[in-house]
Design an enzyme around this catalytic site. Structure first.
Site, PDB file in Angstrom:
ATOM      1  N   ARG A  51       0.917  -1.127   0.053  1.00  0.00           N
ATOM      2  CA  ARG A  51      -0.130  -0.080   0.146  1.00  0.00           C
ATOM      3  C   ARG A  51       1.009   1.378  -0.123  1.00  0.00           C
ATOM      4  NH1 ARG A  51       1.960   2.034   3.939  1.00  0.00           N
ATOM      5  NH2 ARG A  51       0.887   3.927   3.566  1.00  0.00           N
ATOM      6  N   GLY A  52       0.261   2.383  -0.218  1.00  0.00           N
ATOM      7  CA  GLY A  52       1.002   3.739  -0.132  1.00  0.00           C
ATOM      8  C   GLY A  52       1.204   4.004  -1.650  1.00  0.00           C
ATOM      9  N   ARG A  91      -7.382  -0.238  -6.972  1.00  0.00           N
ATOM     10  CA  ARG A  91      -7.503   0.787  -6.286  1.00  0.00           C
ATOM     11  C   ARG A  91      -7.404   2.201  -7.256  1.00  0.00           C
ATOM     12  NH1 ARG A  91      -4.292   1.322  -0.736  1.00  0.00           N
ATOM     13  NH2 ARG A  91      -6.141   2.272  -0.353  1.00  0.00           N
ATOM     14  N   GLN A 190      -2.306   3.066   9.894  1.00  0.00           N
ATOM     15  CA  GLN A 190      -1.042   3.216   9.382  1.00  0.00           C
ATOM     16  C   GLN A 190      -0.023   4.082  10.104  1.00  0.00           C
ATOM     17  OE1 GLN A 190      -3.939   3.634   7.443  1.00  0.00           O
ATOM     18  NE2 GLN A 190      -3.812   2.876   5.651  1.00  0.00           N
ATOM     19  N   ASP A 231      -1.809  11.032  -2.434  1.00  0.00           N
ATOM     20  CA  ASP A 231      -2.138  10.087  -3.347  1.00  0.00           C
ATOM     21  C   ASP A 231      -2.506  10.599  -4.642  1.00  0.00           C
ATOM     22  OD1 ASP A 231      -2.619   7.285  -1.712  1.00  0.00           O
ATOM     23  OD2 ASP A 231      -2.909   9.247  -0.366  1.00  0.00           O
TER      24      ASP A 231
HETATM   25  O1  MRU Z   1      -4.584   3.629   1.822  1.00  0.00           O
HETATM   26  P1  MRU Z   1      -3.284   3.581   1.801  1.00  0.00           P
HETATM   27  O2  MRU Z   1      -2.355   3.245   2.844  1.00  0.00           O
HETATM   28  O3  MRU Z   1      -2.510   3.063   0.563  1.00  0.00           O
HETATM   29  O4  MRU Z   1      -3.096   5.241   1.728  1.00  0.00           O
HETATM   30  C1  MRU Z   1      -2.237   5.791   1.174  1.00  0.00           C
HETATM   31  C2  MRU Z   1      -1.234   6.516   2.046  1.00  0.00           C
HETATM   32  O5  MRU Z   1      -0.401   5.817   2.575  1.00  0.00           O
HETATM   33  C3  MRU Z   1      -1.375   7.765   2.438  1.00  0.00           C
HETATM   34  O6  MRU Z   1      -2.607   8.516   1.920  1.00  0.00           O
HETATM   35  C4  MRU Z   1      -0.186   8.636   2.347  1.00  0.00           C
HETATM   36  O7  MRU Z   1      -0.147   9.491   3.231  1.00  0.00           O
HETATM   37  C5  MRU Z   1       0.096   9.150   0.829  1.00  0.00           C
HETATM   38  S1  MRU Z   1       0.540   7.843  -0.002  1.00  0.00           S
HETATM   39  C6  MRU Z   1       2.465   7.764   0.350  1.00  0.00           C
END
Ligand code: MRU
Length: 346
Positions: A51-52, A91, A190, A231
């Site tokens: 994720r991220g 996603r 997270q 994102d």
């Molecule tokens: O739902 P996730 O854990 O994939 O969300 C993304 C993120 O980790 C955050 O929104 C983050 O702050 C930006 S992406 C590095």
């Protein structure tokens, strides 16, 4: 980044397989997950094994390269198109995923080998841009600063180094005295699970705070700077990030605290005029109703933490309007969130 003295990237490709750190098990267990085909890689993105924004971007690129490698030459184009669609349906919000599939798709039209090369290039670029973001962001940090961050935009959310945490790592390495306030970031935590684990591994002073404590700490003067990841950033600078970011930005504006977004160019979507057009992922209500943790038998367990029978709503991201953002830390420098400044870095 190092785990038990060994350097790891969050995701990498070996042969036909994609390997990734199993993030759903952290911070309790450190395990590597192997996806043997692109369908398994899609499942890993969907279930947030990886994720991220940057990490799912690199993984998506590798997944399409995996599909190209396995495709039957007779139906090559058909199979690649099908795989691209499947990967892009995992996603919806993080722009990096689509930046990667578009690049690897173009390369895969030449050959599977070109697709692999391009996917590798995307992963390497992700690590390099994160490092550069750290160098620029570090300039904003003074010794004695309290810094708040939301969710996890550390190395786990990218291929290496991270975005929001990269300046923090560099400030700490330079010997600056800093303290990080880590929003727990419900519902999936997270912050409490991943950001805190990363900071602990690097011996950076920090504390996990409840999601609703940020404004209070700002009012007490404990927070000098806020840095979060992103994102997707629209052409006008409106920024989608993990749910709860918007509230921090509003509170920061009220208390006059600088609020920065850290993100590479791969997160910008110049075809998306404003934040209103960004698709916000809705996730299962079970992420709100249940929580997962470690029990006394050292086993991960999921328990109900809400009134039985109640429903939940679970939007995974929110959009912070550009006017609440002090600046965006990119690999090309720190820019204002305006159409003109954004266009300059492309
Ligand atoms: O739902 P996730 O854990 O994939 O969300 C993304 C993120 O980790 C955050 O929104 C983050 O702050 C930006 S992406 C590095």
């Amino acid at each position: 980044m190092k785990v038990n003295e060994k350097h790891y990237r969050t995701v990498w490709m070996e042969g036909n397989s994609i390997f990734m750190i199993e993030q759903n098990l952290l911070p309790f267990e450190f395990k590597i997950f192997e996806a043997k085909n692109y369908q398994e890689t899609c499942m890993a993105i969907k279930t947030m094994i990886v994720r991220g924004a940057g990490a799912i971007g690199a993984t998506a690129g590798y997944a399409l390269a995996q599909a190209a490698l396995a495709a039957n030459p007779e139906n090559y184009l058909e199979e690649i198109n099908k795989a691209k669609l499947a990967i892009e349906s995992t996603r919806p919000t993080a722009r990096n995923l689509f930046t990667a599939t578009e690049r690897v798709y173009a390369a895969s039209l030449k050959s599977p080998q070109e697709a692999i090369k391009e996917a590798q290039c995307i992963a390497d670029e992700d690590a390099d841009t994160s490092l550069a973001i750290g160098q620029y962001g570090n300039k904003l940090i003074k010794s004695g600063y309290g810094i708040e961050t939301h969710c996890n935009a550390g190395w786990l959310a990218f291929v290496d180094h991270g975005t929001a945490l990269s300046p923090i790592y560099q400030a700490h390495q330079e010997g600056k005295n800093i303290f990080v306030y880590v929003d727990e970031t419900r519902p999936r935590n997270q912050g409490a699970k991943l950001t805190a684990w990363e900071l602990k591994n690097e011996n950076i002073p920090h504390a996990i705070i409840p999601d609703n404590a940020g404004a209070h700490l700002m009012s007490l003067g404990k927070i000098n700077l806020i840095i979060t990841g992103a994102d997707r950033i629209a052409a006008n600078g409106d920024t989608a990030n993990k749910i709860g970011t918007l509230e921090k930005a509003i509170a920061a504006k009220f208390y006059g605290i600088p609020f920065y977004i850290a993100a590479p160019r791969a997160t910008f979507d110049l075809n998306c005029p404003t934040g209103k057009e960004i698709i916000i992922e809705e996730r299962t209500q079970n992420e709100v109703l249940y929580q997962t943790g470690m029990n006394k038998q050292n086993k991960q367990e999921k328990i109900l933490v809400s009134a039985p029978g109640s429903q939940a709503i679970n939007p995974a991201f929110d959009v912070t309007p550009a006017e609440l953002i002090t600046g965006i830390i990119t690999e090309k420098g720190i820019i204002k969130p305006t159409i003109e400044e954004i266009q300059k870095i492309f």
